[in-house]
Design an enzyme around this catalytic site. Structure first.
Site, PDB file in Angstrom:
ATOM      1  N   ALA A  68       0.852  -1.193   0.000  1.00 40.46           N
ATOM      2  CA  ALA A  68       0.000   0.000   0.000  1.00 40.46           C
ATOM      3  C   ALA A  68       0.884   1.237   0.000  1.00 40.46           C
ATOM      4  O   ALA A  68       2.107   1.138   0.195  1.00 40.46           O
ATOM      5  CB  ALA A  68      -0.902   0.017   1.233  1.00 40.46           C
ATOM      6  N   LYS A  69       0.306   2.370  -0.226  1.00 38.33           N
ATOM      7  CA  LYS A  69       1.023   3.643  -0.095  1.00 38.33           C
ATOM      8  C   LYS A  69      -0.019   4.732   0.092  1.00 38.33           C
ATOM      9  O   LYS A  69      -1.163   4.590  -0.362  1.00 38.33           O
ATOM     10  CB  LYS A  69       1.846   3.928  -1.371  1.00 38.33           C
ATOM     11  CG  LYS A  69       3.021   4.835  -1.134  1.00 38.33           C
ATOM     12  CD  LYS A  69       4.177   4.079  -0.508  1.00 38.33           C
ATOM     13  CE  LYS A  69       5.384   4.936  -0.305  1.00 38.33           C
ATOM     14  NZ  LYS A  69       6.549   4.138   0.123  1.00 38.33           N
ATOM     15  N   GLY A  70       0.391   5.813   0.713  1.00 37.88           N
ATOM     16  CA  GLY A  70      -0.537   6.920   0.909  1.00 37.88           C
ATOM     17  C   GLY A  70       0.173   8.243   0.784  1.00 37.88           C
ATOM     18  O   GLY A  70       1.406   8.309   0.811  1.00 37.88           O
TER      19      GLY A  70
END
Ligand code: NAD
Length: 410
Positions: free
Chosen positions: A100-102
């Site tokens: 994931a990444k944000g």
């Protein structure tokens, strides 16, 4: 870094593996993409409205895992690419996570500390139903740090009860892990030493260059220097320096810590240089540890290093990668070389879940065998199938994610 670059690397591996286009589509498509409004009251009473992203690429092998960055250039495309890289990174080193990444599109230098806290808490309010210790575990990334993670943990815990395992990269005083700060650089240095040996080059006396002397670059340089390698070229946002005799790395670290601009520039006894001269340095090993996309076609023609170890995410453009491989340059890809950080984040999460904490020696002692196993299996596949190391690492990662997906069922 662009999503297309990751897709090109992925597609190259899936075509070699004979993966069907339907499965390839499945591997490329993120599981969940959140885009949220982050509205906060600014110190002057006005309202600041920012865009926030959390992209969960794949969770077949475990909860999603990846950093959260605050940067004015954050966009969905970049977050998507970085989320996908996390899926492959966690699979290469065999830790039980997805990717994931944000990010929040904001220039954090323009916000006060109180505004940053409100921003972080509001972003957490917007995504708290979609993250969690068994769902998706954020970590620090560009312009976020242990304090940011502490705010997220606190805000998340207001909804869900005390939850240290919802984020990693926390301060030691708040359930963080020893060894996390140096872990990515340690993994980069270990990969560099193993690859140098595979190339028949002694680590002692090997010459190396590092772009970016922040967390990753400085720790990689320190550990390589401890083993007798010579840092002869270095650069960061302030400029580039060279010293054919080898820099005193510890003194350089002290210089950067004391410099108001946190740059290597002005370090006594070194000659100034340029990015072009830096990339063309006469070194055995080049470590890009700053930016994505820095090694382009022009750089690929001038690089003299026999080995590139990717400390940064996505530093090599796909065309440049092909040129370098054609020139017999060994590239240890980001998804392997900089996986020490997420591996140590995994240790932090394990310690949080067990409520039982390890010493720095225990952490480092567990990191090296995991990196070693990942390096060895990548290098063995590269040797046996005549793949470059990036292709080998992607093949291993896709195989692992594919197996987990098939076992669970689509
Ligand atoms: P950092 O902020 O500590 O250091 C970044 C370094 O890059 C600094 O020395 C800065 O001066 C330099 N830099 C910035 N702009 C530059 C420019 N235009 N030209 C040259 N140098 C420039 O960041 P970090 O944590 O060391 O991360 C570096 C890279 O490693 C990033 O690509 C990051 O995504 C990647 N990475 C970091 C970790 C981690 O655990 N910190 C893990 C995996 C990957």
């Amino acid at each position: 870094m662009a999503f297309e670059d990751t897709l090109r690397y992925l597609s190259h591996a899936t075509s070699i593996m004979g993966v069907s286009s339907r499965i390839e589509q499945l591997l490329m498509t993120p599981t969940r993409q959140l885009k949220v409004e982050v509205a906060i009251e600014m110190d002057n009473g006005s309202v600041g409205v920012f865009e926030g992203f959390r992209i969960q690429h794949n969770n077949a092998r475990g909860p999603c895992k990846g950093g959260l960055r605050f940067h004015h250039e954050v966009d969905g495309d970049e977050v998507n690419a970085l989320a996908s890289l996390m899926t492959w990174k966690t699979a290469v080193v065999g830790i039980p996570y997805g990717g994931a990444k944000g990010g929040v599109q904001v220039d954090p230098r323009k916000l006060s500390v109180r505004e940053l806290e409100r921003l972080t808490r509001k972003f957490t309010d917007q995504i708290h139903f979609f993250i969690g210790p068994d769902v998706d575990i954020p970590a620090p990334d560009v312009n976020t740090d242990g304090q940011t993670m502490a705010w997220i943990m606190d805000q998340y815990s207001k909804y869900h009860g005390h939850s240290p395992a919802v984020v990693t990269g926390k301060p030691i005083e708040l359930a963080g892990s020893h060894g996390r700060v140096a872990a990515t650089g340690r993994g980069v240095a270990l990969c560099a030493m193993w690859a140098l040996r595979d190339l028949g080059i002694d680590v002692e006396g090997a010459r190396f260059a590092v772009q970016g002397f922040g967390n990753v670059g400085s720790w990689a340089a320190r550990l390589l220097a401890e083993h007798g390698a010579l840092l002869v070229a270095v650069g960061d946002h302030g400029g580039y320096l060279e010293n054919p005799e080898g820099f005193d790395v510890e003194a350089l670290v002290r210089h950067v810590d004391a410099s108001p601009s946190r740059s290597v520039v002005g370090f006594p006894g070194s000659d100034t240089s340029s990015l072009e001269a830096f990339l063309a340095s006469d070194v055995d090993c080049l470590i890009p540890a700053a930016l994505g996309g820095v090694i382009d076609n022009a750089a690929a023609e001038t690089i003299r290093a026999k080995l590139i170890v990717e400390g940064a995410n996505g530093p090599t453009k796909p065309d440049a990668h092909e040129r370098l491989i054609a020139r017999d340059v060994m590239i240890i890809p980001d998804i392997l070389a900089n996986a020490g950080g997420v591996t140590c984040s995994y240790f932090e999460w394990v310690q949080n879940n067990q409520r039982f904490y390890w010493t720095e020696e225990e952490v480092n002692g567990r990191l090296e065998p995991i990196m070693r196993r990942a390096y060895d299996s990548t290098a063995a596949l590269a040797r046996s199938k005549h793949f470059d190391h990036r292709t080998a690492a992607f093949v291993i990662a896709i195989r692992e994610v594919g197996k987990a997906t098939a076992l669970r069922g689509v």
